[in-house]
Write a protein that holds these residues in place. Sequence first.
Motif, PDB file in Angstrom:
ATOM      1  N   VAL A  27       0.969  -1.376  -0.306  1.00 26.40           N
ATOM      2  CA  VAL A  27      -0.001   0.292   0.241  1.00 26.40           C
ATOM      3  C   VAL A  27       1.066   1.356  -0.289  1.00 26.40           C
ATOM      4  O   VAL A  27       1.799   1.270   0.024  1.00 26.40           O
ATOM      5  CB  VAL A  27      -0.895   0.128   1.135  1.00 26.40           C
ATOM      6  N   ASP A  74       2.686   4.945   1.341  1.00 21.69           N
ATOM      7  CA  ASP A  74       2.671   4.921   2.475  1.00 21.69           C
ATOM      8  C   ASP A  74       1.443   6.339   2.762  1.00 21.69           C
ATOM      9  O   ASP A  74       0.673   6.910   2.149  1.00 21.69           O
ATOM     10  CB  ASP A  74       3.522   6.099   1.984  1.00 21.69           C
ATOM     11  N   VAL A  81      -1.765   4.365   4.514  1.00 18.83           N
ATOM     12  CA  VAL A  81      -2.745   3.695   4.315  1.00 18.83           C
ATOM     13  C   VAL A  81      -1.973   2.469   4.804  1.00 18.83           C
ATOM     14  O   VAL A  81      -1.274   1.972   4.502  1.00 18.83           O
ATOM     15  CB  VAL A  81      -3.376   3.468   2.822  1.00 18.83           C
ATOM     16  N   ARG A  82      -3.486   2.093   5.724  1.00 21.68           N
ATOM     17  CA  ARG A  82      -2.737  -0.022   5.897  1.00 21.68           C
ATOM     18  C   ARG A  82      -4.254  -0.351   5.490  1.00 21.68           C
ATOM     19  O   ARG A  82      -5.001   0.483   5.580  1.00 21.68           O
ATOM     20  CB  ARG A  82      -2.856   0.692   7.623  1.00 21.68           C
ATOM     21  N   LEU A  83      -4.024  -1.422   5.816  1.00 20.65           N
ATOM     22  CA  LEU A  83      -5.521  -2.626   5.503  1.00 20.65           C
ATOM     23  C   LEU A  83      -5.707  -2.787   6.669  1.00 20.65           C
ATOM     24  O   LEU A  83      -4.233  -3.433   7.824  1.00 20.65           O
ATOM     25  CB  LEU A  83      -4.864  -3.723   5.053  1.00 20.65           C
ATOM     26  N   ARG A  84      -7.220  -3.137   7.349  1.00 23.77           N
ATOM     27  CA  ARG A  84      -7.222  -3.851   8.468  1.00 23.77           C
ATOM     28  C   ARG A  84      -8.887  -4.879   8.848  1.00 23.77           C
ATOM     29  O   ARG A  84      -9.621  -4.170   7.233  1.00 23.77           O
ATOM     30  CB  ARG A  84      -7.586  -2.292   9.403  1.00 23.77           C
ATOM     31  N   ALA A 111      -9.253  -0.757   3.507  1.00 23.69           N
ATOM     32  CA  ALA A 111      -8.083   0.320   3.161  1.00 23.69           C
ATOM     33  C   ALA A 111      -8.242   2.147   3.885  1.00 23.69           C
ATOM     34  O   ALA A 111      -9.257   2.376   3.284  1.00 23.69           O
ATOM     35  CB  ALA A 111      -7.737   0.539   2.111  1.00 23.69           C
ATOM     36  N   GLU A 163      -6.577   5.632   6.065  1.00 24.42           N
ATOM     37  CA  GLU A 163      -5.618   6.597   6.558  1.00 24.42           C
ATOM     38  C   GLU A 163      -4.820   6.052   7.158  1.00 24.42           C
ATOM     39  O   GLU A 163      -5.343   6.193   9.158  1.00 24.42           O
ATOM     40  CB  GLU A 163      -6.085   7.742   5.789  1.00 24.42           C
ATOM     41  N   THR A 164      -3.681   6.081   8.334  1.00 30.53           N
ATOM     42  CA  THR A 164      -3.096   6.264   8.752  1.00 30.53           C
ATOM     43  C   THR A 164      -3.304   7.139   9.973  1.00 30.53           C
ATOM     44  O   THR A 164      -2.922   7.088  11.124  1.00 30.53           O
ATOM     45  CB  THR A 164      -1.891   5.733   8.653  1.00 30.53           C
ATOM     46  N   HIS A 197      -4.152  -9.095  -0.491  1.00 32.11           N
ATOM     47  CA  HIS A 197      -4.621  -9.444   0.336  1.00 32.11           C
ATOM     48  C   HIS A 197      -5.154 -10.623   0.523  1.00 32.11           C
ATOM     49  O   HIS A 197      -5.359 -11.085   1.692  1.00 32.11           O
ATOM     50  CB  HIS A 197      -4.898  -8.644   1.753  1.00 32.11           C
TER      51      HIS A 197
END
Length: 267
Positions: free
Chosen positions: A125, A127, A129-132, A178, A180-181, A224
């Motif tokens: 992904v 910078d 951004v993270r997947l959860r 996805a 935003e961190t 993922h």
Amino acid sequence: MTDLDVVALRNAFDSQLRPEAPDPVPAGVTVERDGPLVRVRGMFGRGFLTYRDLDGLRGDELTALIERQRDHFRQLGEPVEWKHYAHDEPADLPDRLRAAGFAPEDEETVVVGPVASLAATMPVVPDGVRLREVTARADLDRIAAMEEEVWQADRSHHAGMLESELAAAPDGLTVVVAEETDGGRVVSAGWIRYERGSSFASLWGGATLAQWRGRGIYRALVVHRARLADARGYAFLQVDASDDSRPILQRLGLVAITTTTPYVYTP
């Protein structure tokens, strides 16, 4: 069957994934049969008509079956979708649907591909951004809000339906955001259904906010979810792909096996 044998993949898709009825049935959803048709109500804002094949019905018998569905939903005052595939018989089925008042929506391409090669890679992904993986209603509401921003249409029913599916079969699907961190805004989301009794897992969702498109988020969500399918022993992924997502999926190794068009009757 080889990974890229289109005819064999289409036959497996027909025999293993159709009709596309929920199993188990979530709360608030009803599933009925009318001859070869499976009639589903209570999912994603409108009725749904699905089948493996039409038992050779043609001519007046087929017209009568179509008109019964139209009349059934007209009495309910609800729209209904007849999910038609390009290889369905008979060839004049789309003409009969239109004659009964069903209007075609955008065509999608059904793509299928092997899980293993995708699962061997890692999702990447951009910078920030993270997947959860999520299950809470608050997160499902955030997905619906993101989709409403993308499509400029009401998607509130998606949150309720995903919540009902997760309650009915917690192991039957996984929902991934996805986000935003910094601040946690959902910028894209997708879910995977693990189709019981089949070698297929199916991918859904994938809408992405305009400012985050073209940066690999959709691809990362696909990878993922492929890894989730691989961990559960599934061999193939299946997606009803839009014109936007189809090229990405084909670059990832999925192949087109047919097209599908929703024919919708609105009372």
